[in-house]
Motif scaffolding. Structure first.
Motif, PDB file in Angstrom:
ATOM      1  N   ALA A   6      -9.349  81.721 -66.672  1.00  0.00           N
ATOM      2  CA  ALA A   6      -8.333  80.966 -67.416  1.00  0.00           C
ATOM      3  C   ALA A   6      -9.045  79.949 -68.289  1.00  0.00           C
ATOM      4  O   ALA A   6     -10.010  79.324 -67.864  1.00  0.00           O
ATOM      5  CB  ALA A   6      -7.390  80.257 -66.452  1.00  0.00           C
ATOM      6  N   SER A   7      -8.540  79.802 -69.518  1.00  0.00           N
ATOM      7  CA  SER A   7      -9.227  78.957 -70.484  1.00  0.00           C
ATOM      8  C   SER A   7      -8.287  77.971 -71.144  1.00  0.00           C
ATOM      9  O   SER A   7      -7.063  78.171 -71.183  1.00  0.00           O
ATOM     10  CB  SER A   7      -9.867  79.846 -71.557  1.00  0.00           C
ATOM     11  OG  SER A   7     -10.370  79.098 -72.636  1.00  0.00           O
ATOM     12  N   PHE A   8      -8.859  76.913 -71.712  1.00  0.00           N
ATOM     13  CA  PHE A   8      -8.108  75.962 -72.513  1.00  0.00           C
ATOM     14  C   PHE A   8      -7.651  76.590 -73.831  1.00  0.00           C
ATOM     15  O   PHE A   8      -6.912  75.964 -74.574  1.00  0.00           O
ATOM     16  CB  PHE A   8      -8.931  74.695 -72.775  1.00  0.00           C
ATOM     17  CG  PHE A   8      -9.020  73.796 -71.584  1.00  0.00           C
ATOM     18  CD1 PHE A   8      -7.949  73.005 -71.199  1.00  0.00           C
ATOM     19  CD2 PHE A   8     -10.191  73.719 -70.836  1.00  0.00           C
ATOM     20  CE1 PHE A   8      -8.019  72.167 -70.102  1.00  0.00           C
ATOM     21  CE2 PHE A   8     -10.278  72.888 -69.730  1.00  0.00           C
ATOM     22  CZ  PHE A   8      -9.194  72.115 -69.363  1.00  0.00           C
ATOM     23  N   ASP A   9      -8.072  77.826 -74.114  1.00  0.00           N
ATOM     24  CA  ASP A   9      -7.541  78.530 -75.300  1.00  0.00           C
ATOM     25  C   ASP A   9      -6.190  79.189 -75.002  1.00  0.00           C
ATOM     26  O   ASP A   9      -5.679  79.974 -75.789  1.00  0.00           O
ATOM     27  CB  ASP A   9      -8.549  79.545 -75.843  1.00  0.00           C
ATOM     28  CG  ASP A   9      -8.841  80.716 -74.903  1.00  0.00           C
ATOM     29  OD1 ASP A   9      -8.140  80.885 -73.887  1.00  0.00           O
ATOM     30  OD2 ASP A   9      -9.792  81.467 -75.191  1.00  0.00           O
ATOM     31  N   ASN A  10      -5.613  78.864 -73.825  1.00  0.00           N
ATOM     32  CA  ASN A  10      -4.299  79.356 -73.396  1.00  0.00           C
ATOM     33  C   ASN A  10      -4.260  80.851 -73.129  1.00  0.00           C
ATOM     34  O   ASN A  10      -3.223  81.493 -73.321  1.00  0.00           O
ATOM     35  CB  ASN A  10      -3.201  78.966 -74.402  1.00  0.00           C
ATOM     36  CG  ASN A  10      -3.057  77.473 -74.524  1.00  0.00           C
ATOM     37  OD1 ASN A  10      -3.106  76.762 -73.530  1.00  0.00           O
ATOM     38  ND2 ASN A  10      -2.896  76.991 -75.742  1.00  0.00           N
ATOM     39  N   THR A  11      -5.392  81.409 -72.679  1.00  0.00           N
ATOM     40  CA  THR A  11      -5.421  82.828 -72.317  1.00  0.00           C
ATOM     41  C   THR A  11      -5.988  82.986 -70.918  1.00  0.00           C
ATOM     42  O   THR A  11      -6.702  82.118 -70.411  1.00  0.00           O
ATOM     43  CB  THR A  11      -6.275  83.663 -73.290  1.00  0.00           C
ATOM     44  OG1 THR A  11      -7.653  83.258 -73.191  1.00  0.00           O
ATOM     45  CG2 THR A  11      -5.792  83.535 -74.720  1.00  0.00           C
ATOM     46  N   VAL A  12      -5.661  84.122 -70.315  1.00  0.00           N
ATOM     47  CA  VAL A  12      -6.278  84.576 -69.084  1.00  0.00           C
ATOM     48  C   VAL A  12      -6.900  85.927 -69.391  1.00  0.00           C
ATOM     49  O   VAL A  12      -6.249  86.788 -70.004  1.00  0.00           O
ATOM     50  CB  VAL A  12      -5.247  84.705 -67.932  1.00  0.00           C
ATOM     51  CG1 VAL A  12      -5.867  85.350 -66.722  1.00  0.00           C
ATOM     52  CG2 VAL A  12      -4.666  83.355 -67.587  1.00  0.00           C
ATOM     53  N   ARG A  33     -11.584  77.057 -67.646  1.00  0.00           N
ATOM     54  CA  ARG A  33     -11.247  76.036 -66.649  1.00  0.00           C
ATOM     55  C   ARG A  33     -11.102  76.569 -65.239  1.00  0.00           C
ATOM     56  O   ARG A  33     -10.962  75.807 -64.295  1.00  0.00           O
ATOM     57  CB  ARG A  33     -10.005  75.275 -67.058  1.00  0.00           C
ATOM     58  CG  ARG A  33      -8.766  76.105 -67.251  1.00  0.00           C
ATOM     59  CD  ARG A  33      -7.665  75.219 -67.780  1.00  0.00           C
ATOM     60  NE  ARG A  33      -6.417  75.938 -67.883  1.00  0.00           N
ATOM     61  CZ  ARG A  33      -5.319  75.390 -68.316  1.00  0.00           C
ATOM     62  NH1 ARG A  33      -5.308  74.132 -68.666  1.00  0.00           N
ATOM     63  NH2 ARG A  33      -4.219  76.080 -68.400  1.00  0.00           N
ATOM     64  N   ASN A  78     -12.395  78.726 -76.117  1.00  0.00           N
ATOM     65  CA  ASN A  78     -12.408  77.338 -75.673  1.00  0.00           C
ATOM     66  C   ASN A  78     -12.940  77.321 -74.242  1.00  0.00           C
ATOM     67  O   ASN A  78     -13.166  78.376 -73.636  1.00  0.00           O
ATOM     68  CB  ASN A  78     -11.006  76.725 -75.756  1.00  0.00           C
ATOM     69  CG  ASN A  78     -11.021  75.212 -75.928  1.00  0.00           C
ATOM     70  OD1 ASN A  78     -11.936  74.532 -75.468  1.00  0.00           O
ATOM     71  ND2 ASN A  78      -9.993  74.693 -76.573  1.00  0.00           N
ATOM     72  N   HIS A 132     -13.768  83.928 -74.488  1.00  0.00           N
ATOM     73  CA  HIS A 132     -12.839  82.822 -74.688  1.00  0.00           C
ATOM     74  C   HIS A 132     -13.267  81.996 -75.897  1.00  0.00           C
ATOM     75  O   HIS A 132     -14.456  81.906 -76.209  1.00  0.00           O
ATOM     76  CB  HIS A 132     -12.778  81.935 -73.447  1.00  0.00           C
ATOM     77  CG  HIS A 132     -12.023  82.529 -72.309  1.00  0.00           C
ATOM     78  ND1 HIS A 132     -10.658  82.719 -72.336  1.00  0.00           N
ATOM     79  CD2 HIS A 132     -12.442  82.988 -71.102  1.00  0.00           C
ATOM     80  CE1 HIS A 132     -10.272  83.250 -71.198  1.00  0.00           C
ATOM     81  NE2 HIS A 132     -11.332  83.430 -70.427  1.00  0.00           N
ATOM     82  N   ASN A 188     -17.501  78.003 -72.970  1.00  0.00           N
ATOM     83  CA  ASN A 188     -16.574  79.114 -73.234  1.00  0.00           C
ATOM     84  C   ASN A 188     -16.963  80.410 -72.515  1.00  0.00           C
ATOM     85  O   ASN A 188     -16.499  81.481 -72.894  1.00  0.00           O
ATOM     86  CB  ASN A 188     -16.436  79.397 -74.740  1.00  0.00           C
ATOM     87  CG  ASN A 188     -16.086  78.186 -75.552  1.00  0.00           C
ATOM     88  OD1 ASN A 188     -15.757  77.136 -75.022  1.00  0.00           O
ATOM     89  ND2 ASN A 188     -16.161  78.316 -76.848  1.00  0.00           N
TER      90      ASN A 188
END
Length: 57
Positions: A49-55, A35, A32, A30, A11
């Motif tokens: 950018a993350s798998f938590d759906n944020t930038v 990525r 999550n 983040h 994370n």
């Protein structure tokens, strides 16, 4: 060209000294896995950018 940014499944985004390979700083925030990371053209901002759906900048 002196700093490398890496995305991690812990994370975080890590900043590395390209010459020595040592960690300079760890960016947290983040919830999550991160990525992807990218530097802005002027090198002053990093986007992650993350798998938590944020930038994050």
């Amino acid at each position: 060209g002196k700093t490398i940014a890496s995305a991690s499944f812990d994370n975080t985004v890590k900043l590395w000294n390209a010459a020595t390979g040592k960690t300079i700083f760890t960016l947290k925030g983040h919830s999550n896995a991160v990525r992807g990371v990218a530097f802005s053209p002027d090198g002053k901002t990093i986007a992650s950018a993350s798998f938590d759906n944020t930038v994050k900048l």
